[in-house]
Write a protein that holds these residues in place. Sequence first.
Motif, mmCIF file in Angstrom:
data_model
loop_
_atom_site.group_PDB
_atom_site.id
_atom_site.type_symbol
_atom_site.label_atom_id
_atom_site.label_comp_id
_atom_site.label_asym_id
_atom_site.label_seq_id
_atom_site.Cartn_x
_atom_site.Cartn_y
_atom_site.Cartn_z
ATOM 1 N N ALA A 110 0.827 -1.202 0.000
ATOM 2 C CA ALA A 110 0.000 0.000 0.000
ATOM 3 C C ALA A 110 0.862 1.254 0.000
ATOM 4 N N ALA A 111 1.951 1.226 0.765
ATOM 5 C CA ALA A 111 2.852 2.380 0.811
ATOM 6 C C ALA A 111 3.427 2.675 -0.566
ATOM 7 N N ALA A 112 3.830 1.629 -1.282
ATOM 8 C CA ALA A 112 4.374 1.828 -2.626
ATOM 9 C C ALA A 112 3.303 2.357 -3.574
ATOM 10 N N ALA A 113 2.078 1.858 -3.425
ATOM 11 C CA ALA A 113 0.999 2.254 -4.328
ATOM 12 C C ALA A 113 0.641 3.725 -4.193
ATOM 13 N N PHE A 114 0.799 4.285 -3.001
ATOM 14 C CA PHE A 114 0.374 5.664 -2.765
ATOM 15 C C PHE A 114 1.536 6.626 -2.531
ATOM 16 N N GLY A 115 2.698 6.256 -3.005
ATOM 17 C CA GLY A 115 3.815 7.189 -3.025
ATOM 18 C C GLY A 115 4.396 7.543 -1.676
ATOM 19 N N VAL A 116 4.306 6.621 -0.706
ATOM 20 C CA VAL A 116 4.911 6.872 0.602
ATOM 21 C C VAL A 116 6.432 6.935 0.453
ATOM 22 N N ASP A 117 7.033 7.921 1.109
ATOM 23 C CA ASP A 117 8.482 8.128 0.982
ATOM 24 C C ASP A 117 9.299 7.209 1.875
ATOM 25 N N GLY A 118 8.695 6.690 2.931
ATOM 26 C CA GLY A 118 9.420 5.816 3.831
ATOM 27 C C GLY A 118 8.494 5.228 4.875
ATOM 28 N N VAL A 119 8.942 4.157 5.506
ATOM 29 C CA VAL A 119 8.168 3.456 6.527
ATOM 30 C C VAL A 119 8.967 3.418 7.823
ATOM 31 N N LEU A 120 8.299 3.727 8.920
ATOM 32 C CA LEU A 120 8.879 3.604 10.258
ATOM 33 C C LEU A 120 8.261 2.396 10.944
ATOM 34 N N LEU A 121 9.083 1.572 11.571
ATOM 35 C CA LEU A 121 8.595 0.423 12.312
ATOM 36 C C LEU A 121 9.036 0.535 13.763
ATOM 37 N N VAL B 113 8.100 -10.268 2.196
ATOM 38 C CA VAL B 113 8.623 -9.901 0.880
ATOM 39 C C VAL B 113 7.641 -10.325 -0.202
ATOM 40 N N ARG B 114 7.135 -11.556 -0.087
ATOM 41 C CA ARG B 114 6.212 -12.079 -1.093
ATOM 42 C C ARG B 114 4.902 -11.313 -1.104
ATOM 43 N N THR B 115 4.309 -11.068 0.078
ATOM 44 C CA THR B 115 3.028 -10.366 0.149
ATOM 45 C C THR B 115 3.147 -8.931 -0.328
ATOM 46 N N SER B 116 4.304 -8.332 -0.135
ATOM 47 C CA SER B 116 4.506 -6.942 -0.571
ATOM 48 C C SER B 116 4.635 -6.821 -2.077
ATOM 49 N N MET B 117 4.719 -7.960 -2.789
ATOM 50 C CA MET B 117 4.975 -7.968 -4.234
ATOM 51 C C MET B 117 6.273 -7.222 -4.557
ATOM 52 N N GLY B 118 7.235 -7.348 -3.654
ATOM 53 C CA GLY B 118 8.540 -6.729 -3.862
ATOM 54 C C GLY B 118 8.633 -5.290 -3.416
ATOM 55 N N ALA B 119 7.572 -4.731 -2.820
ATOM 56 C CA ALA B 119 7.621 -3.327 -2.398
ATOM 57 C C ALA B 119 8.672 -3.087 -1.328
ATOM 58 N N VAL B 120 8.984 -4.115 -0.510
ATOM 59 C CA VAL B 120 10.026 -3.923 0.506
ATOM 60 C C VAL B 120 11.398 -3.726 -0.137
ATOM 61 N N LEU B 121 11.513 -4.055 -1.423
ATOM 62 C CA LEU B 121 12.772 -3.848 -2.131
ATOM 63 C C LEU B 121 12.923 -2.423 -2.634
ATOM 64 N N SER B 122 11.821 -1.661 -2.634
ATOM 65 C CA SER B 122 11.878 -0.305 -3.183
ATOM 66 C C SER B 122 11.510 0.793 -2.191
ATOM 67 N N VAL B 123 10.681 0.496 -1.198
ATOM 68 C CA VAL B 123 10.269 1.515 -0.222
ATOM 69 C C VAL B 123 11.253 1.507 0.942
ATOM 70 N N PRO B 124 11.980 2.587 1.180
ATOM 71 C CA PRO B 124 12.945 2.599 2.286
ATOM 72 C C PRO B 124 12.241 2.542 3.644
ATOM 73 N N PHE B 125 12.905 1.938 4.601
ATOM 74 C CA PHE B 125 12.301 1.861 5.935
ATOM 75 C C PHE B 125 13.376 1.981 7.003
#
Length: 260
Positions: A133-144, A157-169
């Motif tokens: 969802a973060a990748a889909a809506f242009g989120v700049d980063g994720v805090l955990l 990784v699989r559920t994100s469809m690879g978004a964890v490879l592109s969205v910095p966190f």
Amino acid sequence: MIEPIERADDPRISAYAHVGDHAWLRDNGLFVAEGRFLVRRLLASGRFPIHSILLTPAALRSFDAAIDTEAGLFVAEPDILQQITGFNFHRGCLALAGRPAEDPSSGRFVDSRLLLAMEGVGNPDNVGGLFRAAAAFGVDGVLLDPTSADPFYRKAVRTSMGAVLSVPFERAARWPSVLDDYRGMDFNVVAMTPHRDAEPIQDAAARIEGPTIVIVGAEGPGLSDAAMALADVKVRIPIASEMDSLNVVVAAGIALAMLH
């Protein structure tokens, strides 16, 4: 160079015996990309050092051009993959890559416009969905927060469809006080909650301006009192009265769509 593998006990692919052992992978600085789609995304990202790739002949043929990597490239029949991984791996393609070191320092996203923060989201499927969802809506980063699941968990990784490879966190060691740091940098801190006394999301979205952090919590307990206390605004998504709440990924997606 493509190297054929004829035995499951071949030492060149011994690391693949641990693809289901997240602790071993983490301790050895690795994560798994599973399936042709994710391996393609991993190769295209160029952000992570590739340890090796293990494929079936059919999966190798699906990569029309040569795989551009200097890492080990191993090809084995499906039964060999099943023996080494310990499960029926029908996707026929696995890659091991080096995970980046976590930097717990705050302020990495100081120049961002929209951030997503997670507190206590322990389900890897939900973590992966939130990254998607973060990748889909242009989120700049994720805090955990320290208790949320690892984004490099295989299912995440699989559920994100690879978004964890592109969205910095960034995993925030000082939680939830890191939220106050961002408030001091003029971020709006928006807490998601199903409570009826919270402001409807559409009303808040109409007046919120400037950089924003959307915080979501675990399904069930939701956000802690300490995190809620640091929010500038508490928002809810109006839903039918017979429903008590939405899945955290759905709720975050709606909020990010309205605020991005």
